[in-house]
Design a protein around this motif. Structure first.
Motif, PDB file in Angstrom:
ATOM      1  N   ALA A  57      -0.804   5.376  -3.908  1.00  0.00           N
ATOM      2  CA  ALA A  57       0.036   4.468  -3.124  1.00  0.00           C
ATOM      3  C   ALA A  57       1.509   4.895  -3.115  1.00  0.00           C
ATOM      4  CB  ALA A  57      -0.083   3.043  -3.659  1.00  0.00           C
ATOM      5  N   LYS A 106       0.811  -1.227   0.000  1.00  0.00           N
ATOM      6  CA  LYS A 106       0.000   0.000   0.000  1.00  0.00           C
ATOM      7  C   LYS A 106       0.841   1.274   0.000  1.00  0.00           C
ATOM      8  CE  LYS A 106      -3.867  -2.349   0.383  1.00  0.00           C
ATOM      9  NZ  LYS A 106      -4.742  -2.480  -0.799  1.00  0.00           N
ATOM     10  N   ARG A 107       2.108   1.164   0.401  1.00  0.00           N
ATOM     11  CA  ARG A 107       2.989   2.332   0.475  1.00  0.00           C
ATOM     12  C   ARG A 107       4.256   2.024  -0.334  1.00  0.00           C
ATOM     13  NH1 ARG A 107       1.653   6.089   4.033  1.00  0.00           N
ATOM     14  NH2 ARG A 107       3.812   6.803   4.364  1.00  0.00           N
ATOM     15  N   LEU A 114      -1.690   3.796  -9.593  1.00  0.00           N
ATOM     16  CA  LEU A 114      -1.176   3.645  -8.235  1.00  0.00           C
ATOM     17  C   LEU A 114      -0.657   4.952  -7.635  1.00  0.00           C
ATOM     18  CD1 LEU A 114       0.667   0.285  -8.904  1.00  0.00           C
ATOM     19  CD2 LEU A 114      -1.194   0.592  -7.251  1.00  0.00           C
TER      20      LEU A 114
END
Length: 261
Positions: free
Chosen positions: A39, A18-19, A36
């Motif tokens: 993210a 997610k990061r 993305l």
């Protein structure tokens, strides 16, 4: 999920990261095109596409020098690197923080494999497939366009003081071959330093816009050595950025062939 990155590291994922921190400009652009953007938490100062990311994301350094404290503070789930762009020390230091995926790109097949793998890792398989198919379609069209073109002997310059060119085992060399440009320095590894000398067999000298920003004045300088050659400035991103940039590259290559002066 378990997979191997392109240097053979075995990576394990319980869920999609997610990061994300990207230390490779062309891969940052790919992340954006895979939907993305939200993210992405960290990028390099060279991640200029799309250009708004440099204002909205944390810059953690360059591709060769990074700020580990900034990376650690962002608490990433994954850091994306490249074997050529980033050093072994960077990969090892980042691996102490979280999972690190390393790409290794020498040809179009490697690019498509990386895009497909990103689709799997980040659960963006459908978008990844669309990008892969677009590249394949544009490549096929370009191969048809180029098949009857005459092969030209080419030198591709990437740096000045000292002069450096693209040699074998590089993505640039692969794209030169696709363009029917015979790289006169293909017997030398990677990015060798060379001393320009008069060579009447060279048809075309290409001066890249990156990493060194060649300009019109450099054309005049190199004419002293390559007196018979056509010397052209070219968009280095089209010859060296992999990922979704390749969707645009083949139209650029067509334009280049049509505008060789």
């Amino acid at each position: 999920m378990k997979l191997q990155d392109q240097i053979g590291q075995e990576l394990h994922f319980k869920s999609a990261p997610k990061r994300i921190i990207s230390l490779v400009p062309s891969q940052t652009e790919l992340l954006y095109d895979l939907g993305l953007e939200d993210a992405i938490v960290g990028i390099t100062k060279f991640c200029v596409h799309p250009n708004h990311l440099i204002k909205t994301k944390k810059v953690v350094g360059g591709t060769k020098q990074i700020h580990l404290d900034k990376i650690q503070a962002l608490q990433p789930d994954i850091i994306l690197c490249n074997k050529e762009e980033n050093t072994k020390d960077i990969v090892e230091a980042c691996s102490a923080i979280c999972t690190v995926h390393v790409s290794d790109i020498e040809n179009i097949s490697d690019c498509l494999a990386m895009i497909t793998q990103y689709g799997e890792i980040f659960k963006k398989q459908n978008l990844a497939l669309k990008i892969v198919e677009a590249i394949q379609d544009n490549l096929k069209d370009f191969q048809s366009y180029i098949q009857n073109k005459t092969t030209l002997k080419v030198a591709y310059f990437i740096w000045k003081d000292p002069f450096m060119v693209a040699g074998k085992e590089t993505f640039i060399n692969h794209l030169l071959q696709l363009n029917k440009f015979e790289n006169v320095y293909a017997d030398l590894a990677r990015y060798p330093e060379i001393q320009p000398k008069e060579d009447k067999d060279i048809d075309l000298v290409l001066l890249s816009s990156e990493p060194y920003p060649f300009k019109e004045k450099h054309i005049e300088e190199l004419k002293a050595y390559y007196t018979k050659a056509n010397i052209q400035l070219v968009d280095g991103e089209m010859f060296s950025w992999y990922g979704s940039r390749l969707i645009q590259a083949f139209a650029y290559f067509k334009w280049l062939h049509q505008n060789l002066v």
